[in-house]
Design a protein around this motif. Structure first.
Motif, PDB file in Angstrom:
ATOM      1  N   ALA A  48       0.872  -1.172   0.000  1.00  0.00           N
ATOM      2  CA  ALA A  48       0.000   0.000   0.000  1.00  0.00           C
ATOM      3  C   ALA A  48       0.913   1.226   0.000  1.00  0.00           C
ATOM      4  N   GLY A  49       0.363   2.404   0.192  1.00  0.00           N
ATOM      5  CA  GLY A  49       1.193   3.616   0.183  1.00  0.00           C
ATOM      6  C   GLY A  49       1.871   3.813  -1.163  1.00  0.00           C
ATOM      7  N   ARG A  50       2.997   4.533  -1.125  1.00  0.00           N
ATOM      8  CA  ARG A  50       3.697   4.823  -2.380  1.00  0.00           C
ATOM      9  C   ARG A  50       5.197   4.841  -2.139  1.00  0.00           C
ATOM     10  N   SER A  51       5.928   4.151  -2.989  1.00  0.00           N
ATOM     11  CA  SER A  51       7.378   4.089  -2.875  1.00  0.00           C
ATOM     12  C   SER A  51       8.015   5.434  -3.206  1.00  0.00           C
ATOM     13  N   GLU A  52       9.007   5.820  -2.384  1.00  0.00           N
ATOM     14  CA  GLU A  52       9.754   7.050  -2.634  1.00  0.00           C
ATOM     15  C   GLU A  52      11.083   6.774  -3.328  1.00  0.00           C
ATOM     16  N   ARG A  53      11.373   5.506  -3.573  1.00  0.00           N
ATOM     17  CA  ARG A  53      12.618   5.181  -4.279  1.00  0.00           C
ATOM     18  C   ARG A  53      12.466   5.492  -5.758  1.00  0.00           C
ATOM     19  N   TRP A  54      13.574   5.891  -6.355  1.00  0.00           N
ATOM     20  CA  TRP A  54      13.635   6.167  -7.793  1.00  0.00           C
ATOM     21  C   TRP A  54      12.515   7.122  -8.229  1.00  0.00           C
ATOM     22  N   LYS A  55      12.219   8.112  -7.357  1.00  0.00           N
ATOM     23  CA  LYS A  55      11.096   9.002  -7.652  1.00  0.00           C
ATOM     24  C   LYS A  55      11.363   9.918  -8.843  1.00  0.00           C
TER      25      LYS A  55
ATOM     26  N   TRP B 126       5.138   0.778  15.818  1.00  0.00           N
ATOM     27  CA  TRP B 126       5.037   1.806  16.846  1.00  0.00           C
ATOM     28  C   TRP B 126       5.533   3.162  16.363  1.00  0.00           C
ATOM     29  N   ASN B 127       4.889   4.208  16.862  1.00  0.00           N
ATOM     30  CA  ASN B 127       5.371   5.577  16.719  1.00  0.00           C
ATOM     31  C   ASN B 127       4.781   6.390  17.868  1.00  0.00           C
ATOM     32  N   THR B 128       5.574   7.319  18.408  1.00  0.00           N
ATOM     33  CA  THR B 128       5.073   8.128  19.517  1.00  0.00           C
ATOM     34  C   THR B 128       3.963   9.076  19.075  1.00  0.00           C
ATOM     35  N   ASP B 129       3.881   9.347  17.784  1.00  0.00           N
ATOM     36  CA  ASP B 129       2.866  10.239  17.243  1.00  0.00           C
ATOM     37  C   ASP B 129       1.669   9.412  16.771  1.00  0.00           C
ATOM     38  N   PRO B 130       0.531   9.496  17.436  1.00  0.00           N
ATOM     39  CA  PRO B 130      -0.632   8.699  17.036  1.00  0.00           C
ATOM     40  C   PRO B 130      -1.055   8.929  15.592  1.00  0.00           C
ATOM     41  N   GLU B 131      -0.848  10.145  15.097  1.00  0.00           N
ATOM     42  CA  GLU B 131      -1.214  10.420  13.709  1.00  0.00           C
ATOM     43  C   GLU B 131      -0.366   9.613  12.745  1.00  0.00           C
ATOM     44  N   LYS B 132       0.922   9.467  13.068  1.00  0.00           N
ATOM     45  CA  LYS B 132       1.797   8.676  12.194  1.00  0.00           C
ATOM     46  C   LYS B 132       1.440   7.203  12.243  1.00  0.00           C
ATOM     47  N   VAL B 133       1.007   6.725  13.399  1.00  0.00           N
ATOM     48  CA  VAL B 133       0.539   5.341  13.486  1.00  0.00           C
ATOM     49  C   VAL B 133      -0.685   5.162  12.591  1.00  0.00           C
ATOM     50  N   ALA B 134      -1.616   6.102  12.689  1.00  0.00           N
ATOM     51  CA  ALA B 134      -2.851   6.006  11.917  1.00  0.00           C
ATOM     52  C   ALA B 134      -2.603   6.100  10.419  1.00  0.00           C
ATOM     53  N   GLN B 135      -1.573   6.868  10.025  1.00  0.00           N
ATOM     54  CA  GLN B 135      -1.316   7.104   8.607  1.00  0.00           C
ATOM     55  C   GLN B 135      -0.269   6.167   8.012  1.00  0.00           C
ATOM     56  N   ASP B 136       0.313   5.296   8.825  1.00  0.00           N
ATOM     57  CA  ASP B 136       1.338   4.392   8.319  1.00  0.00           C
ATOM     58  C   ASP B 136       0.718   3.450   7.286  1.00  0.00           C
TER      59      ASP B 136
ATOM     60  N   LYS C 290       1.662   0.757   6.227  1.00  0.00           N
ATOM     61  CA  LYS C 290       1.821  -0.650   6.598  1.00  0.00           C
ATOM     62  C   LYS C 290       0.677  -1.137   7.484  1.00  0.00           C
ATOM     63  N   HIS C 291      -0.183  -0.228   7.916  1.00  0.00           N
ATOM     64  CA  HIS C 291      -1.360  -0.599   8.694  1.00  0.00           C
ATOM     65  C   HIS C 291      -2.623  -0.642   7.832  1.00  0.00           C
ATOM     66  N   THR C 292      -2.470  -0.450   6.537  1.00  0.00           N
ATOM     67  CA  THR C 292      -3.631  -0.412   5.637  1.00  0.00           C
ATOM     68  C   THR C 292      -4.403  -1.721   5.679  1.00  0.00           C
ATOM     69  N   GLY C 293      -3.692  -2.838   5.605  1.00  0.00           N
ATOM     70  CA  GLY C 293      -4.367  -4.129   5.593  1.00  0.00           C
ATOM     71  C   GLY C 293      -5.202  -4.363   6.839  1.00  0.00           C
ATOM     72  N   LEU C 294      -4.662  -4.009   8.003  1.00  0.00           N
ATOM     73  CA  LEU C 294      -5.398  -4.169   9.249  1.00  0.00           C
ATOM     74  C   LEU C 294      -6.686  -3.355   9.225  1.00  0.00           C
ATOM     75  N   GLN C 295      -6.582  -2.098   8.788  1.00  0.00           N
ATOM     76  CA  GLN C 295      -7.772  -1.244   8.763  1.00  0.00           C
ATOM     77  C   GLN C 295      -8.806  -1.746   7.763  1.00  0.00           C
ATOM     78  N   LEU C 296      -8.349  -2.253   6.630  1.00  0.00           N
ATOM     79  CA  LEU C 296      -9.286  -2.808   5.648  1.00  0.00           C
ATOM     80  C   LEU C 296      -9.945  -4.076   6.184  1.00  0.00           C
ATOM     81  N   PHE C 297      -9.170  -4.880   6.885  1.00  0.00           N
ATOM     82  CA  PHE C 297      -9.734  -6.094   7.478  1.00  0.00           C
ATOM     83  C   PHE C 297     -10.881  -5.748   8.423  1.00  0.00           C
ATOM     84  N   LEU C 298     -10.687  -4.729   9.244  1.00  0.00           N
ATOM     85  CA  LEU C 298     -11.721  -4.353  10.209  1.00  0.00           C
ATOM     86  C   LEU C 298     -12.980  -3.829   9.521  1.00  0.00           C
ATOM     87  N   LYS C 299     -12.829  -3.294   8.305  1.00  0.00           N
ATOM     88  CA  LYS C 299     -13.970  -2.779   7.557  1.00  0.00           C
ATOM     89  C   LYS C 299     -14.636  -3.838   6.682  1.00  0.00           C
TER      90      LYS C 299
END
Length: 382
Positions: A63-70, A130-140, A142-151
């Protein structure tokens, strides 16, 4: 031979679609007598019911978008997910899932749930970061699959749990951070589909050396305050019970992780896991089995820059079935060393970059590996 309506339908859908981890140390405990070297099958009673609670780790690098070779316009036009590499496209195109490299849609998650459930899997263990910033946890991403599973409307077909990927870049520093994380986990831990052991939600900790006695005590306290009896804390590798680890397991075990590029037999990988199957009444072990390992797509400049290591390219569905059969045979012989739920963890559902995947791909469109594990889990042979 095609094996059902689900994959046939998915292939039609795929045609219309556009186109790491530290490794737990392998212990060299004595080989259990129930296990045959090389993953050969162990005879045990067969029934139409599931013989074990078998789940698979789910890593969402797709998910997300790769920043390599941008700066490469051709690459950017592919809308590449975070962990896709040029080596995967050029040298390992057979690893592309039948739905494409991206998995970040509800439709694809629901297809994955049906595929897993139809072939005997009982749960996904989602990698969580983990991230100390809850917003970064929510926007990571790598958590897309978990959120889609719950939906997903069909998530009643599978259980789920968390694999806390507390490795480099995502390490906890103190008990306060474990407490903060646990507060964020509560909606998952109390979800009706969360996997439980002895009636308590299971959380797997990737790096046991980062376990915190005070932090784990706070996790348990937060769970009890929320109405739960407690949390099962399983260490990947050797986890000290005094720190609060109630169980042990592994993510995967890889000989020669960065020992230079060498081809080895898949049977060696199976044997490495078999040697680690050891628990106790006080700290039960959930056996893990790798379904494959070959991280060449992530090595070098056209990968993720990882160092070359051993790879095991000769895996077959029959060998995988033998390895899973031996894990069930070990639990049959040593029930006091494992969980009453007879949990087995497979690495992995979708580690396409590391070569550990069960999901159907362009190289396995008929799902031969899924068919193999279904036959073992159900005890039904063709």
């Amino acid at each position: 031979m095609m094996f059902g309506y689900t994959i046939t339908t998915m292939l039609k859908l795929a045609a219309a679609c556009p186109l790491v981890l530290a490794i737990a140390t392998c212990t060299r405990a004595a080989q259990p007598s129930a296990v045959v070297e090389g993953g050969a099958a162990v005879t045990s009673p067969q029934s139409a019911q599931a013989r074990a609670t078998v789940g698979a780790y789910y890593f969402d690098g797709w998910a997300g978008r790769s920043e390599r070779w941008k700066d490469d316009a051709t690459w950017a036009a592919l809308n590449p997910p975070t962990h896709l590499t040029k080596r995967m496209l050029d040298e390992f195109p057979d690893r592309e899932p039948i739905w494409g490299w991206r998995n970040d849609s509800l439709e694809i998650m629901e297809q994955q749930i049906d595929l897993a459930a139809d072939h005997g899997l009982a749960f996904f263990a989602f990698c969580w970061y983990w991230n100390t910033d809850p917003e970064k946890v929510a926007q990571d991403p790598k958590h897309t699959g978990l959120q889609l599973f719950l939906k997903a409307k069909n998530n009643h077909r599978l259980k789920f749990c968390l694999l806390v990927a507390n490795h480099a870049g995502f390490l906890f520093r103190d008990a306060d951070e474990w407490q903060q994380a646990a507060e964020g986990w509560l909606p998952y831990l109390k979800h009706p589909q969360h996997l439980t052991v002895d009636g308590n939600p299971l959380v797997i900790i990737f790096n046991p050396g980062n376990g915190d006695q005070d932090g784990f005590a706070r996790v348990q306290g937060i769970a009890r305050q929320a109405g739960l009896a407690g949390v099962v804390m399983a260490a990947c590798g050797s986890g000290d019970a005094k720190r609060g680890f109630t169980h042990t397991t592994h993510y995967n075990i890889v000989p020669g992780y960065a020992a230079g590029s060498e081809s080895h037999k898949f049977s060696e990988l199976v044997q490495a896991h078999q040697r680690a199957w050891r628990g106790s009444r006080d700290q039960p072990y959930m056996p893990t089995l790798s379904v494959g390992w070959d991280k060449r797509p992530w090595e070098g400049e056209r990968g993720l820059g990882q160092q070359p290591g051993w790879y095991f390219p000769d895996r077959t569905p029959e060998q995988l079935a033998g390895g899973l059969e031996s894990a069930i045979g070990w639990m049959d012989q040593y029930p006091e060393q494992t969980t009453a739920e007879r949990i087995v963890l497979l690495y992995a559902w979708n580690e396409f970059g590391e070569g550990g995947y069960l999901a159907p791909t362009k190289g396995d469109p008929d799902g031969a590996y899924l068919r193999a594990i279904k036959q073992v889990i159900t005890g039904r042979r063709p």
